[in-house]
Design a protein around this motif. Sequence first.
Motif, PDB file in Angstrom:
ATOM      1  N   UNK A  33      40.993  19.764  46.918  1.00  0.00           N
ATOM      2  CA  UNK A  33      40.995  21.162  46.502  1.00  0.00           C
ATOM      3  C   UNK A  33      39.833  21.462  45.560  1.00  0.00           C
ATOM      4  N   UNK A  34      39.503  20.507  44.691  1.00  0.00           N
ATOM      5  CA  UNK A  34      38.416  20.675  43.725  1.00  0.00           C
ATOM      6  C   UNK A  34      37.669  19.366  43.583  1.00  0.00           C
ATOM      7  N   UNK A  35      36.345  19.441  43.532  1.00  0.00           N
ATOM      8  CA  UNK A  35      35.496  18.270  43.255  1.00  0.00           C
ATOM      9  C   UNK A  35      34.233  18.783  42.578  1.00  0.00           C
ATOM     10  N   UNK A  36      34.088  18.479  41.279  1.00  0.00           N
ATOM     11  CA  UNK A  36      32.989  19.043  40.504  1.00  0.00           C
ATOM     12  C   UNK A  36      32.368  17.982  39.608  1.00  0.00           C
ATOM     13  N   UNK A  37      31.068  18.157  39.339  1.00  0.00           N
ATOM     14  CA  UNK A  37      30.327  17.305  38.400  1.00  0.00           C
ATOM     15  C   UNK A  37      29.779  18.198  37.302  1.00  0.00           C
ATOM     16  N   UNK A  38      30.004  17.803  36.059  1.00  0.00           N
ATOM     17  CA  UNK A  38      29.449  18.547  34.921  1.00  0.00           C
ATOM     18  C   UNK A  38      28.352  17.707  34.271  1.00  0.00           C
ATOM     19  N   UNK A  39      27.125  18.232  34.147  1.00  0.00           N
ATOM     20  CA  UNK A  39      26.051  17.465  33.493  1.00  0.00           C
ATOM     21  C   UNK A  39      26.244  17.350  31.986  1.00  0.00           C
ATOM     22  N   UNK A  40      27.203  18.100  31.409  1.00  0.00           N
ATOM     23  CA  UNK A  40      27.450  18.062  29.977  1.00  0.00           C
ATOM     24  C   UNK A  40      28.725  17.308  29.618  1.00  0.00           C
ATOM     25  N   UNK A  84      43.549  23.646  54.757  1.00  0.00           N
ATOM     26  CA  UNK A  84      44.973  23.430  54.577  1.00  0.00           C
ATOM     27  C   UNK A  84      45.417  24.126  53.287  1.00  0.00           C
ATOM     28  N   UNK A  85      46.702  23.997  52.945  1.00  0.00           N
ATOM     29  CA  UNK A  85      47.240  24.577  51.731  1.00  0.00           C
ATOM     30  C   UNK A  85      46.909  23.674  50.549  1.00  0.00           C
ATOM     31  N   UNK A  86      46.559  24.298  49.413  1.00  0.00           N
ATOM     32  CA  UNK A  86      46.216  23.543  48.233  1.00  0.00           C
ATOM     33  C   UNK A  86      47.404  23.280  47.326  1.00  0.00           C
ATOM     34  N   UNK A  87      47.086  22.767  46.135  1.00  0.00           N
ATOM     35  CA  UNK A  87      48.127  22.440  45.169  1.00  0.00           C
ATOM     36  C   UNK A  87      48.786  23.697  44.627  1.00  0.00           C
ATOM     37  N   UNK A 118      49.630  27.823  44.873  1.00  0.00           N
ATOM     38  CA  UNK A 118      49.791  28.836  45.932  1.00  0.00           C
ATOM     39  C   UNK A 118      48.562  29.726  46.013  1.00  0.00           C
ATOM     40  N   UNK A 119      48.097  29.957  47.208  1.00  0.00           N
ATOM     41  CA  UNK A 119      46.926  30.803  47.418  1.00  0.00           C
ATOM     42  C   UNK A 119      45.605  30.084  47.281  1.00  0.00           C
ATOM     43  N   UNK A 120      45.605  28.797  46.879  1.00  0.00           N
ATOM     44  CA  UNK A 120      44.366  28.027  46.738  1.00  0.00           C
ATOM     45  C   UNK A 120      44.206  27.126  47.954  1.00  0.00           C
ATOM     46  N   UNK A 121      43.108  27.249  48.698  1.00  0.00           N
ATOM     47  CA  UNK A 121      42.940  26.426  49.896  1.00  0.00           C
ATOM     48  C   UNK A 121      42.531  24.994  49.538  1.00  0.00           C
ATOM     49  N   UNK A 122      42.841  24.093  50.423  1.00  0.00           N
ATOM     50  CA  UNK A 122      42.413  22.697  50.319  1.00  0.00           C
ATOM     51  C   UNK A 122      41.769  22.311  51.642  1.00  0.00           C
ATOM     52  N   UNK A 123      41.171  21.109  51.670  1.00  0.00           N
ATOM     53  CA  UNK A 123      40.423  20.677  52.854  1.00  0.00           C
ATOM     54  C   UNK A 123      40.834  19.251  53.183  1.00  0.00           C
ATOM     55  N   UNK A 124      41.376  19.076  54.375  1.00  0.00           N
ATOM     56  CA  UNK A 124      41.858  17.765  54.806  1.00  0.00           C
ATOM     57  C   UNK A 124      40.703  16.960  55.387  1.00  0.00           C
TER      58      UNK A 124
END
Length: 625
Positions: free
Chosen positions: A227-234, A57-60, A62-68
């Motif tokens: 749109x984004x889901x990330x884990x940072x070990x730091x 789907x469309x992300x937040x 413009x031009x960035x995809x998202x996933x429903x």
Amino acid sequence: MLTPCWNLLLTLLFHPCLCQPPGHHDLDVPLQYYDDNVIDLLEALNVTRSIKGVTKSKGREPGSPAWKFRQRVPHLTLPWDYSVYLLSSTQGSLGLHLVAKQAKNNQGTLLTFLSPAAMKRDGRPLLRLTSDTRSDQLRLEYRTPQGMEPASLLLPGGSPFSGSRWVRLALNLDIHKVTLFQDCEEPVVFGQDGEEEMLGLILPLDLEISFASSPGDKASKFLGYWQTAEISPNGFSRRPWHCDNRADSLPLPYSLSEERHMEEDETQPEPGPPQLHALSDTRHYQQQQSEAPPPLLNQGERLQRLDEALRGLASMLEMVKVQNADLLTRVKALESCECRRPACSWEGSEYRDSDTWKMDACNICVCVAGSVTCSLRKDRPQCPGCSHEGRSYSNGETFSGGSCTSCVCQNGAVSCTQKECLPVTCTQKECLPVTCRDPVTPRNECCPRCVTGCSDGHREGAAWRKDPCTSCTCQNGTVQCERESCPDLTCAKRHTLTGQCCATCQQVCELDGRPLSQGQNVTSADGCRHCACQDGELRCTPAMHCPNTCTHGVRRGSCCPDCSACDLHGDIISNGVTFQGNGDPCDSCVCRDGSVLCVRVSCPKLSCALQEEVPGECCRRCQGE
């Protein structure tokens, strides 16, 4: 005081894995993000390729995809190599970066850290972040450093995902405090440096990381857009995005930042009184971190801290014992396994898995998982067989079409001719008299004789079936047989019942080990095909449109094949590699963009009288060369 010991233990246990971040299904997944080795959950879980219940789907931006994410999305757990990477990389802090839009009236889990050993003990996760847009709550469940007891924290201001709007969120967790960044708003801080430890961030060896739901709990599924889901070990010491009004965000790119400073130099604000930062009355919640030095502890408080640390170490030791017992069970099970593929036995010869060989000039066989599968070579014009009256015949095979008809299968066509009877030459001048009332003269004989039966023992006038397709009678001392004619069938799958001559269409199909009745429509187990059973034949169409199509692409958990290599009978062949097709040196094949293309080798004519075949080569050569 437990963290250095466990970090040393993890370094020793996972030293071979520390050289680089984990891969996923042989794909080069970049983990670099703002100079931190973050784990991209959407990429690691293959969400961007093909997951049931997930659509693009469309992300937040413009031009960035998202996933429903819909209700059909299964429970998603990261491969264990990502847990190993996190265990070996975390140094006292963790960071979560999320860009999402949650549906209304949804109570969804954003992220969960689980330990099966801890779940057996108290049924609670190590770490879990949940958002409830129905009750407008954002809750963090964690473990205390004293005894690793479960606890929870209700973040102020309600759930930022309420109202079904896009939210950018970051959470920084360390042992002393929790910092919440939301869009470009003021950060929210719980706890402060120098105070007693707040969170237990000691990760166990059986760590499991789940995303967008809690395993085993269907009601915990997150519904909405990612749109984004990330884990940072730091962890995130500042928000991992840029805000013009915040000094704790990432800077602009150099050119934009330089231009911004030039504008600020031209318009300097007038000096004024310093702004005061208001502090909250709650003990653990503040908008800015305190600069006050930590209070000194007396001997009694130090002994209490030491006792709590020892109890925490004892609790962790019990968890390690449970994990060790589970690992020993797995090791014993692995030691009892034979790590080799099953072989095949064919006509007294042994073949390894994936081996191919010729059964004859027109049939090729392959060994797959201990079973032999042979198929007709359709690439050779002389090999296709024939079907006649419900029966199949190989190319060049002759058969009887009746007592006076001879048939042959040639290049897929049946040709039948009448048998010619030789003329009878009578050498005897007189025939012996016969005493019977109705004498007969058998075929190929000159003199009449009395007939009471046939030479095979059947009496005159007897009728019988020689086989399910042949009816015979004894007439005038001669056995006469006729073959039953079967109707032509249009179906692909057919079967012949015991005792019957003609085949009938098979009205039952099979998909993924399940029988299907005539006209039944189903979806394959992997969700990649829509199939229907028609006249005993399974007919399927792709469930999704793939951008690239190829005949031998590699399946990597997605409905669309990876056309950068070829999968031939389980062997992965790199793009551009040439090889022998079906083990035949006369077939030259190449993997090209996921499709196997084969051509027949053309051999030169030899002028020598004595020729020889060379093992492993297609063309003959003159002897002595």
